[in-house]
Write an enzyme that holds these catalytic residues in place. Structure first.
Site, short mmCIF file in Angstrom:
data_model
loop_
_atom_site.label_atom_id
_atom_site.label_comp_id
_atom_site.label_asym_id
_atom_site.label_seq_id
_atom_site.Cartn_x
_atom_site.Cartn_y
_atom_site.Cartn_z
N LEU A 112 0.86 -1.18 0.00
CA LEU A 112 0.00 0.00 0.00
C LEU A 112 0.90 1.24 0.00
CD1 LEU A 112 -2.98 -0.50 2.51
CD2 LEU A 112 -3.11 -0.19 0.05
N ASP A 113 0.61 2.20 -0.88
CA ASP A 113 1.36 3.45 -0.90
C ASP A 113 1.22 4.17 0.43
OD1 ASP A 113 2.00 2.96 -3.52
OD2 ASP A 113 0.45 4.27 -4.35
N PRO A 114 2.21 5.03 0.79
CA PRO A 114 2.06 5.84 2.01
C PRO A 114 0.78 6.67 2.01
CG PRO A 114 4.34 5.91 1.27
CD PRO A 114 3.56 5.18 0.19
#
Length: 335
Positions: free
Chosen positions: A42-44
């Site tokens: 998951l992206d930040p």
């Protein structure tokens, strides 16, 4: 400690940082050393369901990467950024704003098998280098298009406003509503959407997408905006489901740390079997289980061909494949 811890990943952290937090909780609780891995980056910028595999469950993490995902995401119209999300720098603008009717008219074009170009700021490799490293260095990154499947895609503007408020009013995202949760009832003075609302120009809209592995939501948002004659970028991205896992058992990092210190991590650990709920079980006798653990092939097993979760009572033995009444180990578990 062999199984799954489902974390509700907060804003601003990467998936590897969440893995480190789980390792730290295990260490602080005196549980000993176990392998730990995540079942889907998951992206930040993104929040939501991040399955963390512990112990023998790490052997199934790759299978989790191949599973379908469900996301809620908000597209803000009028500006496209280099990263296709709110963290990037603007690279294109447009005064065009679509209506809800416009959006709903184009969504069928992005449902089913589609082809998309991944974002330049992605972890894909180009000549051995990460695309985002090349993009940050100022190089032109051109990635090949890929075929993915969008199983379902629909708009939910009311939910978008509700979720955005929840995300901005508190740091902990554990209780942020998901696609499975209806918006709260209308308060005094509010009204239900009317046909006129469908003709109102929108600055942003929240959508829910059920997608196959390899689908980039940022690319999907970019392409939807372009199809609407404008540009846009993602301002909110929340994963509500990854494979069989939903937000229901998800835990915040604060509560994870408390469970580690209190030596109660086993209370939030889902069994290894939870990652295989779409695969039928294959009960074994102790002798059959012993044979599989030795790498032998079982013959004469009267069951349909396909993958199975082989177990000896409540003890997982292996992920197996059955073909022509022969059972072969795909992934064995040391339990």
């Amino acid at each position: 400690m062999h199984g799954w811890i489902i974390v509700d990943k907060p804003l601003g952290l990467g998936s590897t940082q969440v893995v480190s937090a789980v390792k730290r909780a295990l260490r602080q609780g005196g549980y000993g050393k176990f392998k730990v891995g995540h079942g889907g980056t998951l992206d930040p910028l993104a929040t939501g369901v991040l399955p963390i595999a512990v112990g023998e469950a790490t052997k199934l993490a790759g299978r989790m990467l191949d599973s379908d995902k469900v996301y809620d995401f908000t597209i803000r119209f009028g500006e496209q950024t280099d990263t296709l999300d709110a963290e990037g720098v603007g690279v294109a603008t447009s005064d065009v704003r679509p209506t809800l009717a416009d959006v709903e008219a184009v969504l069928p074009r992005f449902t089913g098998p589609i082809s998309q170009v991944p974002p330049a700021y992605s972890a894909l490799k180009v000549d051995g280098e990460r695309a985002y490293d090349l993009a940050r260095a100022g190089e032109d990154v051109v990635l090949a298009s890929r075929d993915v499947t969008v199983h379902a895609l629909h708009s939910s503007p009311a939910r978008g406003r509700w979720q955005r408020d929840a995300l901005t009013e508190g740091e902990d995202t554990a209780n942020v509503p998901s696609a499975d949760t209806p918006p709260p009832p209308l308060t005094c003075g509010e009204r239900s959407p009317s046909p006129a609302d469908a003709r109102e120009e929108l600055d942003e809209i929240t959508l829910t997408a059920h997608v196959s592995k390899g689908t980039y939501i940022r690319s999907l948002a970019r392409d939807i905006a372009l199809a609407l004659g404008t540009v846009g970028h993602v301002t909110m991205l929340r994963r509500t489901k990854a494979g069989p896992f939903t937000l229901a058992p998800a835990i915040s990092l604060d509560n994870l740390a408390e469970a580690g210190m209190g030596r109660t991590l086993e209370q939030i650990l889902l069994p290894l079997r939870a990652g295989l709920d779409d695969i039928p079980a294959l009960p074994l006798t102790p002798d059959q289980a012993g044979a599989l653990r030795q790498g032998r092939v079982l013959t004469g097993i009267a069951t349909d061909d396909g993958p199975y979760f082989a177990c000896d009572g409540d003890t997982p033995v292996a992920l197996v494949s059955v073909e022509d009444q022969q059972v072969r180990v795909v992934r064995g578990f040391n339990l």
